[in-house]
Design a protein around this motif. Structure first.
Motif, short mmCIF file in Angstrom:
data_model
loop_
_atom_site.label_atom_id
_atom_site.label_comp_id
_atom_site.label_asym_id
_atom_site.label_seq_id
_atom_site.Cartn_x
_atom_site.Cartn_y
_atom_site.Cartn_z
N ASP A 51 0.83 -1.20 0.00
CA ASP A 51 0.00 0.00 0.00
C ASP A 51 0.87 1.26 0.00
O ASP A 51 0.55 2.25 -0.67
CB ASP A 51 -0.92 -0.01 1.22
N THR B 290 2.20 1.75 -3.46
CA THR B 290 1.11 2.26 -4.30
C THR B 290 0.94 3.76 -4.10
O THR B 290 0.76 4.52 -5.07
CB THR B 290 -0.21 1.54 -3.97
N ARG C 130 -8.91 4.24 -2.66
CA ARG C 130 -8.18 3.00 -2.89
C ARG C 130 -9.14 1.82 -2.84
O ARG C 130 -9.95 1.71 -1.92
CB ARG C 130 -7.11 2.84 -1.81
N ARG D 91 -6.49 -3.82 -6.14
CA ARG D 91 -5.32 -2.98 -5.80
C ARG D 91 -4.10 -3.41 -6.61
O ARG D 91 -3.28 -2.58 -7.00
CB ARG D 91 -5.04 -3.07 -4.31
#
Length: 210
Positions: A39, A42, A58, A65
């Protein structure tokens, strides 16, 4: 004193040996750590205004994802196909590990044939899902694979910061350096703003109660 082999220890009242319970816990913990790092990367790939638009909000599912991760890689590094390919490969392998993690962590362990060296696991309690025979080394191997992929993810995304890298070529390192120049790290806000409803602080963590 805590003893997982003690038949009175209810935490291990499951149809599988306590070694399996510890291994499943390792898979769950390794994935949680990897998911947090994934995460974060990202977010790193979402710094341009164009990417920020498609990255927020998100997605919840890891499948979506992982797809977002690949889209961000293509948008940011379209002029460096090998870099896009490596990041895409990483996200595809992460999705594969996520599917296996889901089976191990959320599956239904219903037949402890330890004498045969494996446990029978189904992805659905009613028997309509996938059914696997799982041995202890494979569960531990899954935890290690997740840890290895996390190491690769972090080492690759910071490959431009530490000279020569086994994960990125000099060209890919230059592309990552240019990305950091265009979109530098945001300034760290101190103290970290926190929701007032959150409990505990780094100096005084709240005791966890079961």
């Amino acid at each position: 004193m805590f003893d997982p082999a003690n038949p009175r220890e209810k935490a291990f009242w499951l149809p599988l040996p306590h070694e399996f319970v510890a291994a499943i816990g390792a898979v769950a913990a390794q994935w949680s750590y990897f998911d947090m790092q994934f995460d974060g990367v990202t977010t790193f790939l979402s710094r341009s205004p164009e990417c920020e638009k498609i990255a927020n909000p998100r997605p919840y599912s890891f499948s979506k994802r992982a797809k977002l991760f690949r889209n961000l890689a293509r948008l940011n590094f379209e002029n460096c196909a090998p870099l896009v390919e490596k990041l895409s490969s990483l996200s595809i392998r992460a999705h594969d590990l996520c599917q296996k993690r889901n089976v191990v962590v959320h599956g239904f362990w219903f037949d402890s044939r330890w004498a045969d060296g494996y446990i029978t696991l189904t992805s659905k309690a009613d028997g309509t899902g996938d059914i696997y025979s799982v041995d202890l080394p494979d569960v531990l191997h899954l935890a290690r694979n997740i840890a290895d992929l996390r190491t690769e993810l972090v080492a690759f995304i910071f490959a431009d910061c530490h000279g020569e890298s086994q994960f990125a070529t000099p060209t890919e390192q230059s592309v990552l350096q240019e990305y950091r120049r265009r979109y530098p790290d945001p300034p760290q806000v101190l103290p970290i703003p926190r929701d007032p409803r959150r409990v505990g602080t780094p100096q005084r963590p709240e005791p966890f109660r079961a």
